[in-house]
Write a protein that holds these residues in place. Sequence first.
Motif, PDB file in Angstrom:
ATOM      1  N   ASP B 279      29.269  48.508  50.792  1.00 31.37           N
ATOM      2  CA  ASP B 279      30.708  48.364  50.577  1.00 31.37           C
ATOM      3  C   ASP B 279      31.055  46.891  50.679  1.00 31.37           C
ATOM      4  O   ASP B 279      30.265  46.083  51.161  1.00 31.37           O
ATOM      5  N   LYS B 280      32.265  46.540  50.254  1.00 31.98           N
ATOM      6  CA  LYS B 280      32.670  45.141  50.413  1.00 31.98           C
ATOM      7  C   LYS B 280      34.104  45.014  50.890  1.00 31.98           C
ATOM      8  O   LYS B 280      34.909  45.934  50.730  1.00 31.98           O
ATOM      9  N   LEU B 281      34.379  43.855  51.495  1.00 30.21           N
ATOM     10  CA  LEU B 281      35.726  43.574  52.004  1.00 30.21           C
ATOM     11  C   LEU B 281      36.488  42.816  50.922  1.00 30.21           C
ATOM     12  O   LEU B 281      36.027  41.783  50.439  1.00 30.21           O
ATOM     13  N   VAL B 282      37.638  43.355  50.536  1.00 28.99           N
ATOM     14  CA  VAL B 282      38.462  42.707  49.504  1.00 28.99           C
ATOM     15  C   VAL B 282      39.861  42.452  50.057  1.00 28.99           C
ATOM     16  O   VAL B 282      40.224  42.953  51.125  1.00 28.99           O
ATOM     17  N   GLY B 283      40.620  41.687  49.298  1.00 27.97           N
ATOM     18  CA  GLY B 283      42.025  41.489  49.632  1.00 27.97           C
ATOM     19  C   GLY B 283      42.882  42.449  48.824  1.00 27.97           C
ATOM     20  O   GLY B 283      42.557  42.774  47.680  1.00 27.97           O
ATOM     21  N   LEU B 284      43.961  42.925  49.430  1.00 30.24           N
ATOM     22  CA  LEU B 284      44.941  43.753  48.716  1.00 30.24           C
ATOM     23  C   LEU B 284      46.284  43.038  48.751  1.00 30.24           C
ATOM     24  O   LEU B 284      46.638  42.407  49.747  1.00 30.24           O
ATOM     25  N   VAL B 285      47.014  43.148  47.651  1.00 28.19           N
ATOM     26  CA  VAL B 285      48.333  42.520  47.552  1.00 28.19           C
ATOM     27  C   VAL B 285      49.324  43.562  47.058  1.00 28.19           C
ATOM     28  O   VAL B 285      49.101  44.200  46.033  1.00 28.19           O
ATOM     29  N   MET B 286      50.399  43.742  47.817  1.00 25.51           N
ATOM     30  CA  MET B 286      51.453  44.667  47.409  1.00 25.51           C
ATOM     31  C   MET B 286      52.766  43.897  47.313  1.00 25.51           C
ATOM     32  O   MET B 286      53.223  43.350  48.312  1.00 25.51           O
ATOM     33  N   ARG B 287      53.340  43.832  46.124  1.00 22.60           N
ATOM     34  CA  ARG B 287      54.544  43.010  45.951  1.00 22.60           C
ATOM     35  C   ARG B 287      55.829  43.790  46.160  1.00 22.60           C
ATOM     36  O   ARG B 287      56.896  43.199  46.271  1.00 22.60           O
ATOM     37  N   GLU B 288      55.745  45.122  46.200  1.00 21.76           N
ATOM     38  CA  GLU B 288      56.971  45.886  46.440  1.00 21.76           C
ATOM     39  C   GLU B 288      57.229  46.019  47.949  1.00 21.76           C
ATOM     40  O   GLU B 288      56.445  45.560  48.771  1.00 21.76           O
ATOM     41  N   LYS B 289      58.362  46.651  48.272  1.00 22.46           N
ATOM     42  CA  LYS B 289      58.733  46.846  49.681  1.00 22.46           C
ATOM     43  C   LYS B 289      57.682  47.623  50.446  1.00 22.46           C
ATOM     44  O   LYS B 289      57.080  48.536  49.895  1.00 22.46           O
ATOM     45  N   VAL B 298      42.364  54.002  51.300  1.00 18.27           N
ATOM     46  CA  VAL B 298      42.398  53.330  50.010  1.00 18.27           C
ATOM     47  C   VAL B 298      41.512  54.114  49.047  1.00 18.27           C
ATOM     48  O   VAL B 298      40.434  54.565  49.425  1.00 18.27           O
ATOM     49  N   THR B 299      41.975  54.282  47.809  1.00 15.82           N
ATOM     50  CA  THR B 299      41.142  54.855  46.760  1.00 15.82           C
ATOM     51  C   THR B 299      40.931  53.798  45.688  1.00 15.82           C
ATOM     52  O   THR B 299      41.887  53.149  45.263  1.00 15.82           O
ATOM     53  N   VAL B 300      39.672  53.603  45.297  1.00 15.58           N
ATOM     54  CA  VAL B 300      39.370  52.623  44.250  1.00 15.58           C
ATOM     55  C   VAL B 300      38.521  53.317  43.186  1.00 15.58           C
ATOM     56  O   VAL B 300      38.046  54.434  43.387  1.00 15.58           O
ATOM     57  N   GLU B 301      38.345  52.635  42.063  1.00 17.03           N
ATOM     58  CA  GLU B 301      37.467  53.134  41.009  1.00 17.03           C
ATOM     59  C   GLU B 301      36.101  53.474  41.623  1.00 17.03           C
ATOM     60  O   GLU B 301      35.476  52.613  42.242  1.00 17.03           O
ATOM     61  N   GLY B 302      35.691  54.707  41.501  1.00 15.87           N
ATOM     62  CA  GLY B 302      34.355  55.079  41.938  1.00 15.87           C
ATOM     63  C   GLY B 302      34.176  55.223  43.440  1.00 15.87           C
ATOM     64  O   GLY B 302      33.045  55.296  43.924  1.00 15.87           O
ATOM     65  N   GLY B 303      35.258  55.274  44.201  1.00 17.05           N
ATOM     66  CA  GLY B 303      35.038  55.444  45.642  1.00 17.05           C
ATOM     67  C   GLY B 303      36.299  55.304  46.471  1.00 17.05           C
ATOM     68  O   GLY B 303      37.417  55.346  45.959  1.00 17.05           O
ATOM     69  N   GLU B 304      36.065  55.123  47.763  1.00 18.81           N
ATOM     70  CA  GLU B 304      37.170  55.075  48.713  1.00 18.81           C
ATOM     71  C   GLU B 304      37.027  53.863  49.608  1.00 18.81           C
ATOM     72  O   GLU B 304      36.064  53.105  49.496  1.00 18.81           O
ATOM     73  N   ALA B 323      40.664  45.100  53.091  1.00 15.51           N
ATOM     74  CA  ALA B 323      40.215  46.491  53.028  1.00 15.51           C
ATOM     75  C   ALA B 323      38.729  46.530  52.709  1.00 15.51           C
ATOM     76  O   ALA B 323      38.232  45.717  51.933  1.00 15.51           O
ATOM     77  N   ARG B 324      38.034  47.467  53.359  1.00 19.74           N
ATOM     78  CA  ARG B 324      36.624  47.662  53.049  1.00 19.74           C
ATOM     79  C   ARG B 324      36.532  48.842  52.083  1.00 19.74           C
ATOM     80  O   ARG B 324      37.002  49.937  52.399  1.00 19.74           O
ATOM     81  N   VAL B 325      35.975  48.584  50.890  1.00 23.40           N
ATOM     82  CA  VAL B 325      35.997  49.584  49.820  1.00 23.40           C
ATOM     83  C   VAL B 325      34.631  49.654  49.140  1.00 23.40           C
ATOM     84  O   VAL B 325      33.788  48.767  49.314  1.00 23.40           O
ATOM     85  N   ALA B 326      34.455  50.696  48.331  1.00 23.33           N
ATOM     86  CA  ALA B 326      33.233  50.839  47.534  1.00 23.33           C
ATOM     87  C   ALA B 326      33.090  49.627  46.617  1.00 23.33           C
ATOM     88  O   ALA B 326      34.076  49.096  46.112  1.00 23.33           O
ATOM     89  N   SER B 327      31.847  49.197  46.391  1.00 23.58           N
ATOM     90  CA  SER B 327      31.619  47.968  45.632  1.00 23.58           C
ATOM     91  C   SER B 327      31.977  48.140  44.155  1.00 23.58           C
ATOM     92  O   SER B 327      32.071  47.164  43.418  1.00 23.58           O
ATOM     93  N   SER B 328      32.209  49.369  43.720  1.00 25.82           N
ATOM     94  CA  SER B 328      32.613  49.619  42.336  1.00 25.82           C
ATOM     95  C   SER B 328      34.078  49.282  42.087  1.00 25.82           C
ATOM     96  O   SER B 328      34.587  49.477  40.987  1.00 25.82           O
ATOM     97  N   VAL B 329      34.767  48.784  43.088  1.00 32.40           N
ATOM     98  CA  VAL B 329      36.204  48.477  43.016  1.00 32.40           C
ATOM     99  C   VAL B 329      36.533  47.596  41.799  1.00 32.40           C
ATOM    100  O   VAL B 329      35.782  46.689  41.445  1.00 32.40           O
ATOM    101  N   THR B 330      37.662  47.896  41.155  1.00 26.53           N
ATOM    102  CA  THR B 330      38.158  47.062  40.052  1.00 26.53           C
ATOM    103  C   THR B 330      39.344  46.246  40.569  1.00 26.53           C
ATOM    104  O   THR B 330      39.455  46.032  41.774  1.00 26.53           O
ATOM    105  N   ASP B 331      40.246  45.836  39.671  1.00 23.38           N
ATOM    106  CA  ASP B 331      41.323  44.960  40.147  1.00 23.38           C
ATOM    107  C   ASP B 331      42.581  45.709  40.600  1.00 23.38           C
ATOM    108  O   ASP B 331      43.605  45.101  40.850  1.00 23.38           O
TER     109      ASP B 331
END
Lengths: 129, 359
Positions: B279-289, B298-304, B323-331
């Motif tokens: 798995d890998k650690l990525v950054g998440l950005v949420m611009r709404e409230k 978290v759910t990502v392409e091909g994993g959780e 967030a630590r997510v499956a390495s198949s994560v997209t954008d």
Amino acid sequence: MSNIPAELRYAASHEWVRPEGNGIYTVGITEHAQELLGDMVFLDLPDEGDQIAMGDDVAVAESVKAASDVYAPITGEVIEVNEDLEDSPELVNSDPYGDGWLFKVKADDISEVESLLDADGYAESIEDE
Amino acid sequence: MTNKTVLHAKHLEAGAKMVDFFGWDMPINYGSQIEEHHAVRRDAGMFDVSHMTIVDVKGPQAQAYLRYLLANDVAKLQDKGKALYSGMLNEAGGVVDDLIVYFFDDTNYRLVVNSATKQKDLDWLAAKAEGFTVTITERDEFAMIAVQGPNAKAKAGQLFSAAQNEAVAGMKPFYGVQAEDLFIATTGYTGEAGYEIMVPNDQAADFWQALLDLGVAPCGLGARDTLRLEAGMNLYGQDMDETISPLEANMGWTISWEPQDRNFVGRDVLTAQKTAGTDKLVGLVMREKGVLRAGQKVTVEGGEGIITSGTFSPTLGHSVALARVASSVTDHAEVEMRKKWVTVDVVKPSFVRNGKSVL
């Protein structure tokens, strides 16, 4: 000891209610509540025209620390929300009983307000926490 | 039993709200965490980091010991005073702690490790030292003050002696120097320029007060957390721990694979993990409230995956997270927030540097 104005009524869930006349009441959260939550970053308020019932979760106060539900202290219709909080959520911290008010309610039954805590009752309830 | 730093009285004097931090009574804020955060991004702020543990490693085999102990390779350190960030791993490849090591010469190093893991770290250092000719000495006679922000160096410099200012003149990031009574390092945990300064305990309160008098804002653990998270820096115990490989914690860059014949604790497991993928650690950005929070799914392409750290970013005005997510994560990723799923952007785990957005 945080400030608990004597002229307001309170819910144990940390909302305050101020009578504005004609069955209209302003609602906010107490100084004690904002102290517990820390710096406010978003307020998710009800919409004008929403019918709310005492005890419903009708708003969310989101601080640096946590997201916390705000409950309707009385039943009625939301007639105004504090639009200033959109850009200045910190008003809830700096002036919780004034510019940091959340919304105004036209009460269905003003006797409900009498069932809320007075300042002494609220002070006791937060001492027991 | 609650531990207190030598600056405890100064915090109370400044009206700090104190909290228990792994057995230490520490300031969470001095009023407004967000204002403290802005002070560091825009001017200068300071943190009491005296609870962190300073350990000196000396002896003829100090280098050999640290090359075995740490995933990063201290043999890369050639300049006196140069620092290195590294994970200290267990045999299963999990992170026992993350630390900074300063190099003075091949027989003389200084480590700074986390306070929350102090006893575990000291025990680990001692256990792994078996068979090496080294001495390991905790240096608890020093307090430590981090002065951070665009104006931090200039303000701290006003308190330095001529010799100290000469010692730090032109010092690049990630170096440390002993200058008279102070050990002054160009390190930090905020993404801003500044110093971390080790001060003898009996001088710490005066030094703190002098910084205060220069307008350096005292900042608590609350601002420290939002600053480090904006900078994309891990917090031990939250973004990684003994069950997490550095490969899953955005610490791959701290593993020195070359030379291949260097044996370090956890190497075999890491090598296998690297081949198999993690798995890998990525950054998440949420611009709404709303605010992303640790523990949210978290759910990502091909994993959780799961959010390990999340906050409102005062600099950006919206929420960011690690967030630590499956390495198949997209954008893009979906985050479960208060019973609904929200779409957020996936970025490299770094959000703000030197006061500016890097998104």
